[in-house]
Design a protein around this motif. Structure first.
Motif, mmCIF file in Angstrom:
data_model
loop_
_atom_site.group_PDB
_atom_site.id
_atom_site.type_symbol
_atom_site.label_atom_id
_atom_site.label_comp_id
_atom_site.label_asym_id
_atom_site.label_seq_id
_atom_site.Cartn_x
_atom_site.Cartn_y
_atom_site.Cartn_z
ATOM 1 N N MET A 235 0.746 -1.166 -0.198
ATOM 2 C CA MET A 235 0.001 0.007 0.035
ATOM 3 C C MET A 235 0.983 1.066 -0.007
ATOM 4 O O MET A 235 0.632 2.256 -0.547
ATOM 5 N N LEU A 236 2.123 1.349 0.720
ATOM 6 C CA LEU A 236 3.115 2.543 0.922
ATOM 7 C C LEU A 236 3.550 2.573 -0.635
ATOM 8 O O LEU A 236 3.733 3.695 -1.003
ATOM 9 N N GLY A 237 3.575 1.509 -1.356
ATOM 10 C CA GLY A 237 4.108 1.644 -2.865
ATOM 11 C C GLY A 237 3.172 2.713 -3.580
ATOM 12 O O GLY A 237 3.646 3.428 -4.290
ATOM 13 N N ALA A 238 1.915 2.567 -3.402
ATOM 14 C CA ALA A 238 0.962 3.648 -4.229
ATOM 15 C C ALA A 238 0.952 4.703 -3.507
ATOM 16 O O ALA A 238 1.138 5.728 -4.413
ATOM 17 N N LEU A 239 1.326 5.014 -2.104
ATOM 18 C CA LEU A 239 1.472 6.309 -1.738
ATOM 19 C C LEU A 239 2.914 7.028 -2.205
ATOM 20 O O LEU A 239 3.020 8.143 -2.412
ATOM 21 N N SER A 240 3.921 6.263 -2.464
ATOM 22 C CA SER A 240 5.269 6.597 -3.039
ATOM 23 C C SER A 240 5.239 6.794 -4.300
ATOM 24 O O SER A 240 5.766 7.977 -4.655
ATOM 25 N N PHE A 241 4.312 6.227 -5.250
ATOM 26 C CA PHE A 241 4.005 6.545 -6.606
ATOM 27 C C PHE A 241 3.211 8.126 -6.653
ATOM 28 O O PHE A 241 3.825 8.734 -7.280
ATOM 29 N N ILE A 242 2.303 8.246 -5.759
ATOM 30 C CA ILE A 242 1.682 9.514 -5.474
ATOM 31 C C ILE A 242 2.843 10.568 -5.367
ATOM 32 O O ILE A 242 2.708 11.608 -6.046
ATOM 33 N N GLY A 243 3.688 10.436 -4.283
ATOM 34 C CA GLY A 243 4.685 11.491 -3.985
ATOM 35 C C GLY A 243 5.784 11.491 -5.196
ATOM 36 O O GLY A 243 5.868 12.885 -5.169
ATOM 37 N N ASP A 244 5.895 10.532 -5.734
ATOM 38 C CA ASP A 244 6.871 10.716 -7.057
ATOM 39 C C ASP A 244 6.111 11.503 -8.052
ATOM 40 O O ASP A 244 6.598 12.521 -8.386
ATOM 41 N N ARG A 245 4.968 11.141 -8.161
ATOM 42 C CA ARG A 245 4.196 12.127 -9.293
ATOM 43 C C ARG A 245 3.952 13.317 -9.226
ATOM 44 O O ARG A 245 3.733 14.027 -9.925
ATOM 45 N N LEU A 246 3.606 13.823 -7.943
ATOM 46 C CA LEU A 246 3.567 15.144 -7.343
ATOM 47 C C LEU A 246 4.560 15.715 -7.222
ATOM 48 O O LEU A 246 4.783 16.892 -6.440
ATOM 49 N N ASP A 247 6.054 15.245 -7.208
ATOM 50 C CA ASP A 247 7.044 15.910 -6.705
ATOM 51 C C ASP A 247 7.138 16.236 -5.360
ATOM 52 O O ASP A 247 7.684 17.217 -5.004
ATOM 53 N N LEU A 248 6.407 15.367 -4.452
ATOM 54 C CA LEU A 248 6.502 15.696 -3.163
ATOM 55 C C LEU A 248 7.812 15.676 -2.302
ATOM 56 O O LEU A 248 8.437 16.195 -1.425
ATOM 57 N N PHE A 249 8.427 14.381 -2.989
ATOM 58 C CA PHE A 249 9.831 14.193 -2.339
ATOM 59 C C PHE A 249 10.738 15.242 -2.765
ATOM 60 O O PHE A 249 11.569 15.667 -1.907
ATOM 61 N N LYS A 250 10.726 15.802 -3.922
ATOM 62 C CA LYS A 250 11.635 16.575 -4.412
ATOM 63 C C LYS A 250 11.278 18.113 -3.655
ATOM 64 O O LYS A 250 12.386 18.806 -3.253
ATOM 65 N N ALA A 251 10.052 18.408 -3.417
ATOM 66 C CA ALA A 251 9.548 19.617 -2.652
ATOM 67 C C ALA A 251 10.196 19.529 -1.091
ATOM 68 O O ALA A 251 10.765 20.474 -0.616
ATOM 69 N N MET A 252 10.111 18.286 -0.574
ATOM 70 C CA MET A 252 10.621 18.208 0.860
ATOM 71 C C MET A 252 12.005 18.443 0.809
ATOM 72 O O MET A 252 12.617 18.980 1.865
ATOM 73 N N ASP A 253 12.704 17.829 -0.309
ATOM 74 C CA ASP A 253 14.129 17.979 -0.323
ATOM 75 C C ASP A 253 14.615 19.332 -0.360
ATOM 76 O O ASP A 253 15.568 19.747 0.430
ATOM 77 N N GLU A 254 13.996 20.060 -1.068
ATOM 78 C CA GLU A 254 14.406 21.617 -1.271
ATOM 79 C C GLU A 254 14.082 22.317 0.109
ATOM 80 O O GLU A 254 14.784 23.316 0.161
ATOM 81 N N ALA A 255 12.875 21.888 0.813
ATOM 82 C CA ALA A 255 12.479 22.553 1.896
ATOM 83 C C ALA A 255 13.302 22.514 3.192
ATOM 84 O O ALA A 255 13.263 23.392 4.037
ATOM 85 N N GLY A 256 13.684 21.425 3.349
ATOM 86 C CA GLY A 256 14.305 20.901 4.711
ATOM 87 C C GLY A 256 13.093 20.762 5.558
ATOM 88 O O GLY A 256 11.773 20.499 5.278
ATOM 89 N N PRO A 257 13.257 20.758 7.007
ATOM 90 C CA PRO A 257 11.673 20.652 7.708
ATOM 91 C C PRO A 257 10.908 21.640 7.331
ATOM 92 O O PRO A 257 10.925 22.952 7.283
ATOM 93 N N ILE A 258 9.604 21.170 7.366
ATOM 94 C CA ILE A 258 8.632 21.946 6.804
ATOM 95 C C ILE A 258 7.073 21.300 7.490
ATOM 96 O O ILE A 258 7.124 20.149 7.815
ATOM 97 N N THR A 259 6.237 22.224 7.670
ATOM 98 C CA THR A 259 5.044 21.940 8.235
ATOM 99 C C THR A 259 4.052 21.463 7.113
ATOM 100 O O THR A 259 4.458 21.971 6.115
#
Length: 356
Positions: free
Chosen positions: A27-51
């Motif tokens: 199930m986490l694989g599906a959420l990881s897919f979403i995170g990749d498709r929406l560039d969430l991992f990239k956004a978090m990498d650029e932001a550092g600690p974030i709310t």
């Protein structure tokens, strides 16, 4: 009526935990897919600690969904949650795997592969019963984009830096303007890497999938080598024309419906002094030797794509976990007289240099 089997309930409880963990991972694989498709991992990498709210503003995504996604990623230990500060952090070591497309450790392409591959499961239910397969044409374009992104680190960090230097004669020929062909070239990344590293070389890429050739031509143009690399839609078993100094297949032979026929065609297209480089998965032909995270990945992807698309062509259906003995058997049947395993240490890949 047979007697009920006595159960070791400690073993039952232990395996129950394993099974539930695997369900959660799927199930986490599906959420990881979403995170990749929406560039969430990239956004978090650029932001550092974030709310959550700041991430919602940065990505223009709904905060309630982000909270659930972040909490899932926290429990999976992908991100770190600071309860006092109310922030979530993607550690840089995790970003190298999830966010940085230029990293040698990047697996975002394989994350993208999860959903388009798993989508084929209902079709495979039928295939399990009739022994047929799911054809390559049934897979959405995202799968082939995923393969491109997943294998890109090979060509960006290994092909010309480590693999070609392990064959000094090949390196010398390419530097002098020799010819190279990548069979099953997909989106063309290997051919493009060769063209960039060896400006005098004549570089070609063949694939039987028109969509991949379109992507390859676009990729070559974007990297400024569009006029120096020739991509064609070609059935590799029917190759005709010039002979090449260097031919490659990267993760292709085990997918082939007719691997011996493929290698015979490659041998016919190889210059008498040429070299054929074969990349396959680094695994044992014995399943008990593959009880590890690599084996788990290989047999799963093989069932969902490699094996079934071969069987859909009435092919041999070797599967991704081919192993060296099978590779040697195919090479010998195709007429190659020299088979060398290159001294390359890689947890995922093994390389063979074939000649003669």
């Amino acid at each position: 009526m047979s007697e009920p089997k006595a159960l070791n309930y400690d073993t039952v409880r232990s395996f129950l935990g394993q099974a539930v963990n695997d369900v959660g991972t799927a199930m986490l694989g599906a959420l990881s897919f979403i995170g990749d498709r929406l560039d969430l991992f990239k956004a978090m990498d650029e932001a550092g600690p974030i709310t959550i709210d700041d991430l919602a503003k940065r990505t223009r995504l709904h905060p309630r969904y982000l909270r659930e996604w972040l909490n899932a990623m926290t429990t999976a230990r992908y991100v770190i949650h600071d309860a006092d500060a109310g922030t979530y952090t993607l550690p840089p070591e995790h970003a190298a795997v999830l966010a940085d497309e230029t990293s040698p450790f990047f697996v975002g392409g394989f994350i993208e592969m999860i959903v388009p591959a798993v989508m084929q499961a209902p079709k495979l239910v039928k295939s399990f019963r009739n022994g047929k397969g799911v054809p390559q044409s049934a897979y959405p374009p995202e799968l082939f984009e995923a393969i491109e992104r997943g294998t890109a680190p090979w060509y960006r960090h290994k092909l010309t830096q480590h693999w070609i230097p392990a064959m000094p004669d090949v390196k010398a020929k390419l530097e002098a303007g020799g010819s190279a062909l990548d069979v099953g070239c997909g989106s063309g990344r290997a051919s493009i890497a060769l063209a960039n590293a060896f400006p005098k070389a004549r570089v070609f890429g063949y694939d039987n999938h028109p969509g991949s050739i379109d992507r390859a031509r676009a990729n070559a143009k974007a990297e400024g080598v569009g006029k120096r690399v020739t991509f064609k839609v070609v059935d590799a078993k029917r190759m005709r024309g010039p002979k090449f100094d260097f031919i490659t297949t990267f993760d292709v032979v085990h997918d082939s419906a007719d691997p011996v026929g493929l290698m015979k065609s490659i041998r016919r297209s190889l210059d008498p002094d040429g070299t054929y480089l074969v990349l396959e998965m680094n695994c044992s032909p014995n399943v008990n030797d593959n009880i590890n995270f690599v084996g788990k990945f290989l047999y799963t992807v093989s069932t969902l794509y490699c094996l079934t698309q071969s069987l859909a062509q009435q092919g041999e259906g070797i599967g991704a976990a081919m192993g060296e003995p099978k590779a040697r058997e195919i090479a010998e049947a195709a007429g190659f007289r020299q088979f060398e395993r290159l001294p390359i240490k890689d947890p995922f890949s093994v390389l063979y240099a074939l000649r003669g």
